[in-house]
Design a protein around this motif. Sequence first.
Motif, mmCIF file in Angstrom:
data_model
loop_
_atom_site.group_PDB
_atom_site.id
_atom_site.type_symbol
_atom_site.label_atom_id
_atom_site.label_comp_id
_atom_site.label_asym_id
_atom_site.label_seq_id
_atom_site.Cartn_x
_atom_site.Cartn_y
_atom_site.Cartn_z
ATOM 1 N N ASP A 111 5.386 1.422 -13.418
ATOM 2 C CA ASP A 111 6.508 1.778 -12.549
ATOM 3 C C ASP A 111 7.140 0.552 -11.898
ATOM 4 O O ASP A 111 8.352 0.503 -11.682
ATOM 5 C CB ASP A 111 6.028 2.739 -11.451
ATOM 6 C CG ASP A 111 6.272 4.190 -11.850
ATOM 7 O OD1 ASP A 111 6.520 4.440 -13.046
ATOM 8 O OD2 ASP A 111 6.217 5.060 -10.956
ATOM 9 N N THR A 112 6.303 -0.435 -11.567
ATOM 10 C CA THR A 112 6.825 -1.678 -10.975
ATOM 11 C C THR A 112 7.764 -2.362 -11.971
ATOM 12 O O THR A 112 8.872 -2.801 -11.613
ATOM 13 C CB THR A 112 5.662 -2.637 -10.620
ATOM 14 O OG1 THR A 112 4.794 -1.970 -9.712
ATOM 15 C CG2 THR A 112 6.173 -3.923 -9.978
ATOM 16 N N ALA A 113 7.324 -2.426 -13.228
ATOM 17 C CA ALA A 113 8.143 -3.072 -14.263
ATOM 18 C C ALA A 113 9.456 -2.318 -14.468
ATOM 19 O O ALA A 113 10.536 -2.933 -14.585
ATOM 20 C CB ALA A 113 7.353 -3.141 -15.577
ATOM 21 N N ALA A 114 9.376 -0.991 -14.466
ATOM 22 C CA ALA A 114 10.600 -0.193 -14.622
ATOM 23 C C ALA A 114 11.559 -0.441 -13.465
ATOM 24 O O ALA A 114 12.780 -0.563 -13.652
ATOM 25 C CB ALA A 114 10.237 1.295 -14.707
ATOM 26 N N LEU A 115 11.003 -0.560 -12.250
ATOM 27 C CA LEU A 115 11.836 -0.827 -11.073
ATOM 28 C C LEU A 115 12.504 -2.204 -11.178
ATOM 29 O O LEU A 115 13.688 -2.365 -10.859
ATOM 30 C CB LEU A 115 10.998 -0.729 -9.787
ATOM 31 C CG LEU A 115 11.752 -0.936 -8.472
ATOM 32 C CD1 LEU A 115 12.826 0.133 -8.259
ATOM 33 C CD2 LEU A 115 10.788 -0.936 -7.274
ATOM 34 N N ILE A 116 11.761 -3.180 -11.650
ATOM 35 C CA ILE A 116 12.335 -4.525 -11.833
ATOM 36 C C ILE A 116 13.533 -4.433 -12.782
ATOM 37 O O ILE A 116 14.624 -4.945 -12.488
ATOM 38 C CB ILE A 116 11.269 -5.511 -12.412
ATOM 39 C CG1 ILE A 116 10.168 -5.783 -11.378
ATOM 40 C CG2 ILE A 116 11.926 -6.836 -12.845
ATOM 41 C CD1 ILE A 116 8.964 -6.544 -11.933
ATOM 42 N N LEU A 117 13.339 -3.774 -13.904
ATOM 43 C CA LEU A 117 14.415 -3.676 -14.902
ATOM 44 C C LEU A 117 15.621 -2.913 -14.337
ATOM 45 O O LEU A 117 16.775 -3.296 -14.568
ATOM 46 C CB LEU A 117 13.890 -3.020 -16.182
ATOM 47 C CG LEU A 117 12.826 -3.853 -16.920
ATOM 48 C CD1 LEU A 117 12.212 -3.056 -18.082
ATOM 49 C CD2 LEU A 117 13.408 -5.183 -17.436
ATOM 50 N N ALA A 172 -0.509 2.643 -14.294
ATOM 51 C CA ALA A 172 0.657 3.450 -13.920
ATOM 52 C C ALA A 172 1.474 2.753 -12.833
ATOM 53 O O ALA A 172 2.713 2.746 -12.874
ATOM 54 C CB ALA A 172 0.201 4.833 -13.449
ATOM 55 N N ILE A 173 0.779 2.151 -11.866
ATOM 56 C CA ILE A 173 1.476 1.441 -10.785
ATOM 57 C C ILE A 173 2.285 0.274 -11.355
ATOM 58 O O ILE A 173 3.459 0.081 -11.023
ATOM 59 C CB ILE A 173 0.465 0.939 -9.717
ATOM 60 C CG1 ILE A 173 -0.106 2.149 -8.947
ATOM 61 C CG2 ILE A 173 1.108 -0.056 -8.761
ATOM 62 C CD1 ILE A 173 -1.231 1.812 -7.982
ATOM 63 N N ILE A 174 1.671 -0.493 -12.246
ATOM 64 C CA ILE A 174 2.364 -1.659 -12.808
ATOM 65 C C ILE A 174 3.498 -1.221 -13.737
ATOM 66 O O ILE A 174 4.577 -1.833 -13.756
ATOM 67 C CB ILE A 174 1.367 -2.587 -13.557
ATOM 68 C CG1 ILE A 174 0.339 -3.150 -12.571
ATOM 69 C CG2 ILE A 174 2.111 -3.723 -14.272
ATOM 70 C CD1 ILE A 174 0.881 -4.030 -11.467
ATOM 71 N N VAL A 221 0.831 -1.202 0.000
ATOM 72 C CA VAL A 221 0.000 0.000 0.000
ATOM 73 C C VAL A 221 0.871 1.260 0.000
ATOM 74 O O VAL A 221 0.544 2.252 -0.647
ATOM 75 C CB VAL A 221 -0.931 -0.005 1.235
ATOM 76 C CG1 VAL A 221 -1.804 1.237 1.255
ATOM 77 C CG2 VAL A 221 -1.786 -1.261 1.234
ATOM 78 N N THR A 222 2.011 1.183 0.689
ATOM 79 C CA THR A 222 2.883 2.357 0.797
ATOM 80 C C THR A 222 4.031 2.308 -0.218
ATOM 81 O O THR A 222 4.330 3.295 -0.880
ATOM 82 C CB THR A 222 3.481 2.431 2.219
ATOM 83 O OG1 THR A 222 2.428 2.230 3.156
ATOM 84 C CG2 THR A 222 4.147 3.771 2.475
ATOM 85 N N ASP A 223 4.685 1.129 -0.309
ATOM 86 C CA ASP A 223 5.848 0.998 -1.186
ATOM 87 C C ASP A 223 5.739 -0.202 -2.110
ATOM 88 O O ASP A 223 5.098 -1.194 -1.783
ATOM 89 C CB ASP A 223 7.120 0.798 -0.329
ATOM 90 C CG ASP A 223 7.443 2.042 0.493
ATOM 91 O OD1 ASP A 223 7.537 3.132 -0.096
ATOM 92 O OD2 ASP A 223 7.589 1.906 1.727
ATOM 93 N N ILE A 224 6.421 -0.052 -3.236
ATOM 94 C CA ILE A 224 6.646 -1.201 -4.119
ATOM 95 C C ILE A 224 8.101 -1.592 -3.920
ATOM 96 O O ILE A 224 9.006 -0.770 -4.135
ATOM 97 C CB ILE A 224 6.415 -0.823 -5.591
ATOM 98 C CG1 ILE A 224 4.987 -0.314 -5.799
ATOM 99 C CG2 ILE A 224 6.712 -2.020 -6.506
ATOM 100 C CD1 ILE A 224 4.790 0.430 -7.134
ATOM 101 N N PRO A 283 7.836 4.600 -3.874
ATOM 102 C CA PRO A 283 6.503 4.752 -3.264
ATOM 103 C C PRO A 283 5.412 4.252 -4.208
ATOM 104 O O PRO A 283 5.535 4.401 -5.432
ATOM 105 C CB PRO A 283 6.361 6.257 -3.033
ATOM 106 C CG PRO A 283 7.562 6.914 -3.599
ATOM 107 C CD PRO A 283 8.473 5.901 -4.176
ATOM 108 N N THR A 284 4.364 3.654 -3.650
ATOM 109 C CA THR A 284 3.289 3.113 -4.490
ATOM 110 C C THR A 284 2.433 4.232 -5.086
ATOM 111 O O THR A 284 1.991 4.128 -6.232
ATOM 112 C CB THR A 284 2.389 2.183 -3.641
ATOM 113 O OG1 THR A 284 3.223 1.229 -2.997
ATOM 114 C CG2 THR A 284 1.358 1.477 -4.493
#
Lengths: 316, 316
Positions: free
Chosen positions: B45-51, B41-43, B11-14, B32-33
């Motif tokens: 950013d999640t994918a970008a963070l993974i990469l 948009a959330i997903i 809820v707060t962070d990815i 931050p989520t």
Amino acid sequence: MKYLVGVDLGVTDIKVGVVDKYGRLIRKDSIPTLKERTFEAIISDTAALILNVLDSEDIEVKDVKYIGVGTPGIPNNKEGIIVRNYTLNFHNAPIRSEIQKHINLPVFIENDANCAALAESVAGAAEDYDHSVTIKLGTGIGGGIIVNNSIYSGFNFAGAELGHMVVSMSGEKCTCGRKGCWEAYASATALIKQIKEAAQENPESIINKLVDNDYSKINERTVFEAAKQKDEVSKVVIQKYLEYLSEGVANIINILQPDVIVIGGEISKEGDNLIKQLRDLVYEKVYSKEVSMPEIKTAQTGSASVMIGAAMLGLY
Amino acid sequence: MKYLVGVDLGVTDIKVGVVDKYGRLIRKDSIPTLKERTFEAIISDTAALILNVLDSEDIEVKDVKYIGVGTPGIPNNKEGIIVRNYTLNFHNAPIRSEIQKHINLPVFIENDANCAALAESVAGAAEDYDHSVTIKLGTGIGGGIIVNNSIYSGFNFAGAELGHMVVSMSGEKCTCGRKGCWEAYASATALIKQIKEAAQENPESIINKLVDNDYSKINERTVFEAAKQKDEVSKVVIQKYLEYLSEGVANIINILQPDVIVIGGEISKEGDNLIKQLRDLVYEKVYSKEVSMPEIKTAQTGSASVMIGAAMLGLY
């Protein structure tokens, strides 16, 4: 095809059944347990009964794959013993080796409530499902948990004591010493107590007529009989009892989400009449309403359940 | 050896971690989520963070076996969706296909509490055992059940809602609408409420000094801090709280008898100080005293638990 033997070593009777691999009962017989006898005498008679039942179907010992034994208490199937069985006063009782003194076959040992759950899973109300929980409403509340078609009883074989889940901290005293256990509210014993209290407080209730004011005649179905005759007192008792029952069922669903919850014991003979009301009360209480709720069904294997489940022990 | 990626979509962070097959965290990062954004948009950013995380370890996507995602709510890993997640407002959210728009890898989805339990099972307090239950004492009580080293969450993936086991029928109101749920007594939120009430009723208590009479500063560990300074009021609060906690733990033991119960959340940082008292209270309450009791331990994977567990989803 080899036959399977299931033994229900109970407090009152020893029942023996010959069962096929589908969990179908081919022949059965029973003798009184006479539980004050020695362990050796009880097992000797059990073995003789097994041989008798086989003989009456012209089955030889070599045509039997194994013997499964269901009995109250905590089993240790690895060691072939019952660790503790208060009702039969067995303590580290070597059931496997004692039976094998009479009959040379593999012997599996399991708690009777777990056997009943396995019987429902293989050949009863849960046969189409992988995960089920069977609840027997009797003197206490017995339980059996089936995960992926096998009995789950924890690391020490002592799990599934569903009746000893506290639903009311500091509530009714339970036989186990704790307060507020589910079985102190929702077992057949608890219901009978609730019926007696209601009958005493309401002399006009039809319950009193049904038992000729002799409260020792009250059983767990009296209240349903009276309700069918429009007894308002009984309707209140049933409603309150089903509330208690539904609290525990909803807890089990929130924890285990089995495909199906199977309700056994005399009360379950009320069938749909009981299940429909119970299901509505449980639905109000479950946490996850966005997904389907487990089904709730009445048990189908009846008084043969422990025998049938015991006979399945080597297959699941 | 291929790497595994675990995502804690909270809820707060990815949080994203690269993990090896033993559950060891190699590298992690978080953003931050900002949960008011769209799901896409959330997903994204999640994918970008993974990469990014992979890139900073010079790991290419082809060297990754899969991505595991742990998030609150009810997952359906078959469909690759989160059925319902109130805290993030996801409804039938297609997490798998949305991530795969950015990264071409298999994606597993699971509830975050179940991931935490798997992390403890693979690389934490339960790593030597087959069956464990992990309980996280936080805003509510989250739970995960491990049977035979795998997550068990029932037929609809919605099980292990241990906090919503009623322990006090008609008791404290719970956020779920039911009364008397365990989390209304034994979550961190419940403990903080109990501490505030005690501090208000006992102005002389050290609790008041510790927080400069500002009750918004009270957290779940304040009472333990005060007790170390010999505050009698705090000792009473702790004793009562541990009674509540032990009722639920004893219920879980009576039902599931896992090898070990793992306690997580901030409170668990009290360590042996907490566990010893809890174990004694639980022992009084368990039904089967003739067999060994499950161990009770504190969680070991800490704030990385969901990431690590998510990364293990494809292996167990």
